[in-house]
Design a protein around this motif. Structure first.
Motif, PDB file in Angstrom:
ATOM      1  N   GLU A  90       0.864  -1.177   0.000  1.00  0.00           N
ATOM      2  CA  GLU A  90       0.000   0.000   0.000  1.00  0.00           C
ATOM      3  C   GLU A  90       0.903   1.230   0.000  1.00  0.00           C
ATOM      4  N   CYS A  91       0.628   2.151  -0.902  1.00  0.00           N
ATOM      5  CA  CYS A  91       1.496   3.319  -1.071  1.00  0.00           C
ATOM      6  C   CYS A  91       0.690   4.609  -1.101  1.00  0.00           C
ATOM      7  N   THR A  92       1.326   5.676  -0.680  1.00  0.00           N
ATOM      8  CA  THR A  92       0.799   7.013  -0.922  1.00  0.00           C
ATOM      9  C   THR A  92       1.725   7.675  -1.940  1.00  0.00           C
ATOM     10  N   VAL A  93       1.153   8.541  -2.741  1.00  0.00           N
ATOM     11  CA  VAL A  93       1.920   9.202  -3.794  1.00  0.00           C
ATOM     12  C   VAL A  93       2.852  10.228  -3.162  1.00  0.00           C
ATOM     13  N   ASP A  94       4.140  10.071  -3.430  1.00  0.00           N
ATOM     14  CA  ASP A  94       5.138  11.023  -2.962  1.00  0.00           C
ATOM     15  C   ASP A  94       5.350  12.109  -4.006  1.00  0.00           C
ATOM     16  N   ARG A  95       5.487  11.687  -5.254  1.00  0.00           N
ATOM     17  CA  ARG A  95       5.617  12.647  -6.365  1.00  0.00           C
ATOM     18  C   ARG A  95       5.380  11.930  -7.675  1.00  0.00           C
ATOM     19  N   ALA A  96       5.145  12.713  -8.718  1.00  0.00           N
ATOM     20  CA  ALA A  96       4.927  12.177 -10.066  1.00  0.00           C
ATOM     21  C   ALA A  96       5.717  13.013 -11.063  1.00  0.00           C
ATOM     22  N   HIS A  97       6.323  12.324 -12.033  1.00  0.00           N
ATOM     23  CA  HIS A  97       7.150  12.988 -13.042  1.00  0.00           C
ATOM     24  C   HIS A  97       6.725  12.545 -14.437  1.00  0.00           C
ATOM     25  N   PRO A  98       6.283  13.460 -15.296  1.00  0.00           N
ATOM     26  CA  PRO A  98       5.997  13.080 -16.686  1.00  0.00           C
ATOM     27  C   PRO A  98       7.279  12.611 -17.370  1.00  0.00           C
ATOM     28  N   ALA A  99       7.152  11.563 -18.199  1.00  0.00           N
ATOM     29  CA  ALA A  99       8.302  11.023 -18.929  1.00  0.00           C
ATOM     30  C   ALA A  99       7.794  10.389 -20.217  1.00  0.00           C
ATOM     31  N   GLY A 100       7.895  11.118 -21.313  1.00  0.00           N
ATOM     32  CA  GLY A 100       7.399  10.604 -22.594  1.00  0.00           C
ATOM     33  C   GLY A 100       5.903  10.385 -22.529  1.00  0.00           C
ATOM     34  N   ASP A 101       5.460   9.179 -22.935  1.00  0.00           N
ATOM     35  CA  ASP A 101       4.027   8.884 -22.917  1.00  0.00           C
ATOM     36  C   ASP A 101       3.588   8.228 -21.603  1.00  0.00           C
ATOM     37  N   HIS A 102       4.437   8.297 -20.574  1.00  0.00           N
ATOM     38  CA  HIS A 102       4.141   7.734 -19.265  1.00  0.00           C
ATOM     39  C   HIS A 102       4.389   8.772 -18.170  1.00  0.00           C
ATOM     40  N   VAL A 103       3.955   8.437 -16.980  1.00  0.00           N
ATOM     41  CA  VAL A 103       4.247   9.235 -15.795  1.00  0.00           C
ATOM     42  C   VAL A 103       4.895   8.294 -14.784  1.00  0.00           C
ATOM     43  N   ILE A 104       6.022   8.729 -14.237  1.00  0.00           N
ATOM     44  CA  ILE A 104       6.703   7.975 -13.183  1.00  0.00           C
ATOM     45  C   ILE A 104       6.101   8.431 -11.859  1.00  0.00           C
ATOM     46  N   VAL A 105       5.553   7.486 -11.118  1.00  0.00           N
ATOM     47  CA  VAL A 105       4.955   7.791  -9.820  1.00  0.00           C
ATOM     48  C   VAL A 105       5.820   7.165  -8.742  1.00  0.00           C
ATOM     49  N   VAL A 106       6.284   7.990  -7.817  1.00  0.00           N
ATOM     50  CA  VAL A 106       7.051   7.504  -6.677  1.00  0.00           C
ATOM     51  C   VAL A 106       6.068   7.319  -5.533  1.00  0.00           C
ATOM     52  N   GLY A 107       6.063   6.115  -4.979  1.00  0.00           N
ATOM     53  CA  GLY A 107       5.149   5.804  -3.898  1.00  0.00           C
ATOM     54  C   GLY A 107       5.875   5.535  -2.595  1.00  0.00           C
ATOM     55  N   ALA A 108       5.396   6.148  -1.526  1.00  0.00           N
ATOM     56  CA  ALA A 108       5.900   5.850  -0.186  1.00  0.00           C
ATOM     57  C   ALA A 108       5.130   4.639   0.321  1.00  0.00           C
ATOM     58  N   VAL A 109       5.840   3.565   0.624  1.00  0.00           N
ATOM     59  CA  VAL A 109       5.196   2.331   1.061  1.00  0.00           C
ATOM     60  C   VAL A 109       4.727   2.491   2.503  1.00  0.00           C
ATOM     61  N   ARG A 110       3.436   2.326   2.725  1.00  0.00           N
ATOM     62  CA  ARG A 110       2.842   2.480   4.056  1.00  0.00           C
ATOM     63  C   ARG A 110       2.668   1.147   4.769  1.00  0.00           C
ATOM     64  N   SER A 111       2.456   0.087   3.998  1.00  0.00           N
ATOM     65  CA  SER A 111       2.352  -1.243   4.591  1.00  0.00           C
ATOM     66  C   SER A 111       2.561  -2.294   3.509  1.00  0.00           C
ATOM     67  N   VAL A 112       2.951  -3.477   3.957  1.00  0.00           N
ATOM     68  CA  VAL A 112       3.127  -4.621   3.066  1.00  0.00           C
ATOM     69  C   VAL A 112       2.387  -5.793   3.675  1.00  0.00           C
ATOM     70  N   GLU A 113       1.622  -6.464   2.840  1.00  0.00           N
ATOM     71  CA  GLU A 113       0.915  -7.674   3.262  1.00  0.00           C
ATOM     72  C   GLU A 113       1.409  -8.811   2.388  1.00  0.00           C
ATOM     73  N   ARG A 114       1.826  -9.904   3.021  1.00  0.00           N
ATOM     74  CA  ARG A 114       2.333 -11.061   2.282  1.00  0.00           C
ATOM     75  C   ARG A 114       1.407 -12.241   2.514  1.00  0.00           C
ATOM     76  N   PHE A 115       1.295 -13.082   1.479  1.00  0.00           N
ATOM     77  CA  PHE A 115       0.455 -14.268   1.549  1.00  0.00           C
ATOM     78  C   PHE A 115       1.324 -15.500   1.356  1.00  0.00           C
ATOM     79  N   ARG A 116       0.895 -16.607   1.875  1.00  0.00           N
ATOM     80  CA  ARG A 116       1.672 -17.853   1.775  1.00  0.00           C
ATOM     81  C   ARG A 116       1.494 -18.469   0.399  1.00  0.00           C
ATOM     82  N   ARG A 117       2.141 -17.891  -0.570  1.00  0.00           N
ATOM     83  CA  ARG A 117       2.153 -18.445  -1.918  1.00  0.00           C
ATOM     84  C   ARG A 117       3.607 -18.503  -2.336  1.00  0.00           C
TER      85      ARG A 117
END
Length: 165
Positions: free
Chosen positions: A115-142
């Motif tokens: 789970e992330c919140t947006v820290d910043r976004a940078h346009p790059a060509g036909d895409h946008v680079i989104v930097v996310g601050a990770v708020r939590s991680v949930e792992r499953f037994r797979r």
């Protein structure tokens, strides 16, 4: 040049994720994304690259949050579904709002969810680079992850033979 570049990048196997976001009062959004990488451990952050015209990008930016659902090896059909743009894709998978950001968590298809919140976004060509601050991680037994390379999906398992040295 475009086809040469696409051919080159298709030979670079990468993990497969579905990036999801939830705008208030709107339907959930999500898309298959292989343009993802860890950026920093301290503070934990990652980056995703989304098409400029993507409704998912709009939901990510407007809500200020997103989830990265790392798909397990048997979730190829989920990767294909979210790559298709089918309007009913969230009706065809099991999901729930994530705990902190309320972004859709694909609990049956993922081996881990960040789970992330947006820290910043940078346009790059036909895409946008989104930097996310990770708020939590949930792992499953797979014990497998879905990979994409050479224009096909494959599974990487913890029980696979050891790598060649």
């Amino acid at each position: 040049m475009d086809s040469d570049f696409r051919d080159m990048m298709s030979s670079f196997p990468t993990g497969v994720s579905v990036v999801t976001a939830q705008e208030r009062g709107m339907s959930p959004c999500g898309m298959t994304c292989s343009a993802l990488c860890s950026l920093s451990v301290n503070p934990p952050s990652l980056l995703i690259c989304l098409r400029t015209e993507s409704p998912t990008l709009r939901a990510v930016v407007d809500s200020g949050a997103f989830a990265v659902n790392l798909l397990h090896g048997e979730a190829e059909w989920v990767a294909a579904l979210f790559a298709s743009g089918a309007p009913d894709r969230f009706d065809r998978v099991t999901w729930r709002p994530s705990r902190h950001t309320r972004s859709p968590a694909l609990v049956d298809a993922a081996h881990a969810i960040a789970e992330c919140t947006v820290d910043r976004a940078h346009p790059a060509g036909d895409h946008v680079i989104v930097v996310g601050a990770v708020r939590s991680v949930e792992r499953f037994r797979r014990e497998s992850a879905l990979l994409y390379g050479f224009r096909r999906y494959n599974e990487w398992s913890q029980t696979a033979p050891a790598a060649r040295r």
